[in-house]
Design an enzyme around this catalytic site. Structure first.
Site: not given
Length: 296
Positions: A171, A96, A239
């Site tokens: 995502k 990701s 993140k």
């Protein structure tokens, strides 16, 4: 059967690689300081000295590493994949990472003679173990057609979103929704507990109504049972929300809920909770309330 280089054997990558081995594919990976997982070794997975060596031995490369710089290092760093890339090699990044960087990586792999697919996943450790991941794909039609048979071994719902970077954009959107839903479940259960209700029964009732969600099912149970061993770590979700907030700035968007969820994750990290499961966000709200969710 394909010769696959699989780089990134963490919480998610280990079971994903195992499914590919079970399906009869040949897998190699990069040698690390710690020994190769015995289950994977017993199924025939081999270690090589560098990503370049892995690329030289593979028809397909799959990366499953934590962040954008990690993907860049694996692909383009010293003895990186690109140095050993064979003509026509399919490179599938299931990490990701940043959508814009993904587009740049795709161009570089294409210019070197390869085919690039971004295919980030959702479903956590359980989804990886059960081969039930949701996989969001950014690729050309040809790239998606080549990658799909492999993705179907690891996942249950595979959607071709669009071109390079679109899988990663999807995502990021997923992680926004998940973070805000964790916050909503945390607040709802915290309210019920502080008010003196049986929070386990409250959760059971909510699962039968409009508030029903997988987050309430899986992570609501974690909150009540106080089980915060990571299926997906808070620091990794941080993140992902950084990617969302950075993207929002570039798009001139306000994402106040996302920013608030990020601050709650940061409060957990400040209390050494970066490696808690992301359901541990509830602990930050419990600290504000001076009350811990308990089940009667």
């Amino acid at each position: 059967m394909s010769k696959i280089g699989f780089i990134g054997l963490g919480i998610m990558g280990r079971p994903m690689a195992g499914h590919l081995l079970n399906a009869g594919h040949t897998l190699v990976t990069v040698k690390r300081d710690k020994p190769l997982d015995a289950t994977l070794a017993d199924k025939g997975m081999r270690e090589l000295d560098s990503p370049a060596a892995v690329a030289e031995a593979s028809e397909v490369i799959i990366t499953m590493v934590p962040d954008t710089p990690d993907v860049e290092q694996v692909l383009f760093g010293d003895r990186g994949v690109i140095e050993g890339l064979q003509p026509g090699t399919l490179v599938i990044d299931m990490s990701s990472i940043a959508p814009l960087a993904t587009q740049q990586f795709a161009r570089r792999i294409h210019d070197a003679g390869g085919e690039y697919v971004d295919a980030p996943v959702s479903g956590g450790e359980g989804g990886a173990i059960n081969a039930a991941l949701t996989i969001m794909v950014g690729a050309t039609e040809e790239g998606f057609a080549r990658a799909r048979p492999l993705l179907e071994i690891m996942g249950k719902t595979i959607t071709h979103i669009g071109g390079h970077g679109d899988g990663q954009t999807c995502k990021v959107a997923n992680q926004i929704v998940v973070a805000l839903t964790i916050e909503a479940v945390s607040e709802g259960l915290l309210f019920a507990s502080r008010a003196g209700a049986d929070v386990a029964k409250v959760r059971e009732a909510l699962l039968g109504g409009l508030a029903q969600s997988k987050i309430l099912d899986v992570h609501g149970e974690r909150m009540i049972q106080r089980t915060f061993d990571p299926g997906f770590k808070i620091r990794l979700h941080q993140k992902d929300l950084n990617l969302a907030l950075e993207g929002a700035r570039s798009l001139n968007l306000a994402l106040p809920g996302t920013a608030n969820a990020q601050q709650l994750f940061q409060a957990c990290t400040a209390h050494d909770g970066g490696d808690w499961d992301h359901a541990g966000m509830v602990r930050a709200l419990e600290a504000l309330a001076d009350h811990e969710i308990t089940s009667k």
